[in-house]
Design a protein around this motif. Structure first.
Motif, PDB file in Angstrom:
ATOM      1  N   TRP A 159       0.838  -1.212   0.000  1.00 30.86           N
ATOM      2  CA  TRP A 159       0.000   0.000   0.000  1.00 30.86           C
ATOM      3  C   TRP A 159       0.872   1.261   0.000  1.00 30.86           C
ATOM      4  CZ3 TRP A 159      -4.831   1.338  -0.872  1.00 30.86           C
ATOM      5  CH2 TRP A 159      -5.279   2.590  -0.454  1.00 30.86           C
ATOM      6  N   ASN A 160       0.607   2.137  -0.973  1.00 31.53           N
ATOM      7  CA  ASN A 160       1.308   3.426  -1.008  1.00 31.53           C
ATOM      8  C   ASN A 160       0.342   4.606  -1.157  1.00 31.53           C
ATOM      9  OD1 ASN A 160       0.470   3.205  -3.641  1.00 31.53           O
ATOM     10  ND2 ASN A 160       2.506   3.379  -4.564  1.00 31.53           N
ATOM     11  N   SER A 162      -1.737   5.234  -3.505  1.00 35.44           N
ATOM     12  CA  SER A 162      -2.017   5.658  -4.881  1.00 35.44           C
ATOM     13  C   SER A 162      -3.365   5.120  -5.350  1.00 35.44           C
ATOM     14  CB  SER A 162      -0.921   5.147  -5.816  1.00 35.44           C
ATOM     15  OG  SER A 162      -0.960   3.731  -5.895  1.00 35.44           O
ATOM     16  N   GLU A 164      -3.786   3.412  -7.988  1.00 36.50           N
ATOM     17  CA  GLU A 164      -3.565   2.049  -8.451  1.00 36.50           C
ATOM     18  C   GLU A 164      -3.616   1.060  -7.287  1.00 36.50           C
ATOM     19  OE1 GLU A 164      -1.656   4.841 -11.370  1.00 36.50           O
ATOM     20  OE2 GLU A 164      -1.586   4.605  -9.189  1.00 36.50           O
ATOM     21  N   ALA A 165      -3.022   1.443  -6.149  1.00 34.93           N
ATOM     22  CA  ALA A 165      -3.063   0.584  -4.974  1.00 34.93           C
ATOM     23  C   ALA A 165      -4.484   0.431  -4.459  1.00 34.93           C
ATOM     24  CB  ALA A 165      -2.163   1.162  -3.873  1.00 34.93           C
ATOM     25  N   SER A 166      -5.255   1.532  -4.494  1.00 32.07           N
ATOM     26  CA  SER A 166      -6.652   1.470  -4.069  1.00 32.07           C
ATOM     27  C   SER A 166      -7.461   0.552  -4.984  1.00 32.07           C
ATOM     28  CB  SER A 166      -7.253   2.878  -4.081  1.00 32.07           C
ATOM     29  OG  SER A 166      -8.608   2.839  -3.721  1.00 32.07           O
ATOM     30  N   THR A 169      -6.566  -3.072  -4.285  1.00 34.26           N
ATOM     31  CA  THR A 169      -7.084  -3.508  -2.985  1.00 34.26           C
ATOM     32  C   THR A 169      -8.542  -3.927  -3.082  1.00 34.26           C
ATOM     33  OG1 THR A 169      -5.545  -2.083  -1.779  1.00 34.26           O
ATOM     34  CG2 THR A 169      -7.527  -2.782  -0.611  1.00 34.26           C
ATOM     35  N   LEU A 245      -0.963  -5.861  -5.525  1.00 34.89           N
ATOM     36  CA  LEU A 245      -0.099  -4.736  -5.899  1.00 34.89           C
ATOM     37  C   LEU A 245      -0.787  -3.869  -6.939  1.00 34.89           C
ATOM     38  CD1 LEU A 245       2.931  -3.654  -5.635  1.00 34.89           C
ATOM     39  CD2 LEU A 245       3.358  -4.938  -7.726  1.00 34.89           C
ATOM     40  N   GLY A 246      -0.745  -2.561  -6.736  1.00 40.52           N
ATOM     41  CA  GLY A 246      -1.200  -1.630  -7.753  1.00 40.52           C
ATOM     42  C   GLY A 246      -0.111  -1.460  -8.795  1.00 40.52           C
ATOM     43  N   TYR A 248       1.775   0.492 -11.224  1.00 39.63           N
ATOM     44  CA  TYR A 248       1.954   1.896 -11.580  1.00 39.63           C
ATOM     45  C   TYR A 248       3.344   2.081 -12.149  1.00 39.63           C
ATOM     46  CZ  TYR A 248       4.536   2.132  -7.178  1.00 39.63           C
ATOM     47  OH  TYR A 248       5.430   1.912  -6.167  1.00 39.63           O
ATOM     48  N   THR A 262       6.809  -2.583 -10.402  1.00 41.23           N
ATOM     49  CA  THR A 262       5.853  -3.462 -11.068  1.00 41.23           C
ATOM     50  C   THR A 262       6.563  -4.452 -11.983  1.00 41.23           C
ATOM     51  OG1 THR A 262       4.194  -1.696 -11.043  1.00 41.23           O
ATOM     52  CG2 THR A 262       3.813  -3.538 -12.538  1.00 41.23           C
TER      53      THR A 262
END
Length: 277
Positions: A159-160, A162, A164-166, A169, A245-246, A248, A262
């Motif tokens: 989780w960062n 971003s 993409e992470a959201s 998730t 993982l998002g 990005y 990534t």
């Protein structure tokens, strides 16, 4: 949202069994419709010494490709039928022989895409990087070696904060709800007026807990190590069988020169990975 349509990218015999070992039990458990996507290679028309297309080469290549396609289709139909699934097979044609781009209409109509991690020592296999960036759908990448699973007991969520992470998730939510434990990993969180480093990940943890996810948060400093290196170490230490993982990237030039988290995960992750973008 439950996964009701699952697309399995089935390029060749090397990755065929591993993808189905994940996709079929998953489709059975979720009562999902399974779509087998395969691209048949269009032969490149070589020119003979006389200056004319080498028709013998084209004919032999075409026959071999069709033979492989029929074999894979038969195996897919047998396994899916034996499992009692709702299923279909889609054969496409592509000069690259990769179903990623040719099969995009089928892929984008699925809730989840299952594909095999490309072996870095082989040029064959699915172009998972293009798949993740072009599909607009969550991609479940099965590792090219090691155990294959469709039911995940311990999840590591990178989780960062971003978008993409959201996206990754909440795309992974059906798996997170089923898991015994989900560990949220935050690496080098920035300190700002809204959040202290110690509070990083707290909001997404609370949101997941409201869905019934058993969740914890770990804050780690990279201390000069690469982010993907920290993730790999955490995977080993936690015993996770799924990484979320998002996907990005930075600018195309930075990616070209230095690669990225990534790309590194796509090439070397030892466990199944769910990626979204």
């Amino acid at each position: 949202m439950p996964f009701r349509t699952i697309a399995a990218i089935l390029q060749g015999e090397q990755e065929f069994a591993r993808v189905l070992d994940c996709a079929i039990p998953l489709a059975v458990r979720l009562e999902a419709h399974l779509v087998g996507v395969h691209a048949e290679v269009l032969p490149v028309p070589y020119t003979a010494a006389a200056g004319f297309p080498d028709t013998d080469f084209i004919q032999v290549s075409t026959e071999l490709n069709k033979e492989t396609t029929l074999k894979l289709r038969g195996s897919f139909n047998d396994r899916a039928d034996e499992a009692g699934l709702s299923f279909e097979w889609r054969t496409l044609e592509s000069f690259s022989g990769d179903g990623t781009l040719a099969g995009m209409p089928s892929i984008r109509a699925a809730d989840l895409v299952v594909a095999a991690q490309r072996d870095v020592e082989s040029d064959d296999g699915t172009d998972v990087e293009s798949l993740v960036y072009e599909a607009g759908r969550p991609v479940l990448m099965v590792p090219h070696s090691g155990p294959v699973s469709s039911s995940f007991r311990r999840v590591l969520l990178a989780w960062n904060g971003s978008k993409e992470a959201s996206r990754a998730t909440f795309d992974a939510l059906p798996f997170l709800i089923e898991a015994d434990q989900t560990d949220i990993l935050v690496i080098d969180p920035p300190a700002n007026a809204d959040d202290s480093p110690d509070a990083a990940g707290a909001r997404i943890a609370a949101a997941l807990a409201r869905h019934g996810v058993t969740v914890g948060v770990s804050i780690e400093s990279s201390r000069g190590q690469s982010v993907d290196g920290v993730i790999q170490e955490r995977l080993t230490a936690s015993g996770a069988d799924l990484l979320v993982l998002g996907a990005y990237s930075h600018s195309w030039l930075r990616e070209l020169l230095f690669g990225g988290v990534t790309r590194s995960i796509l090439r070397s992750a030892p466990v199944t990975v769910l990626l979204s973008r």
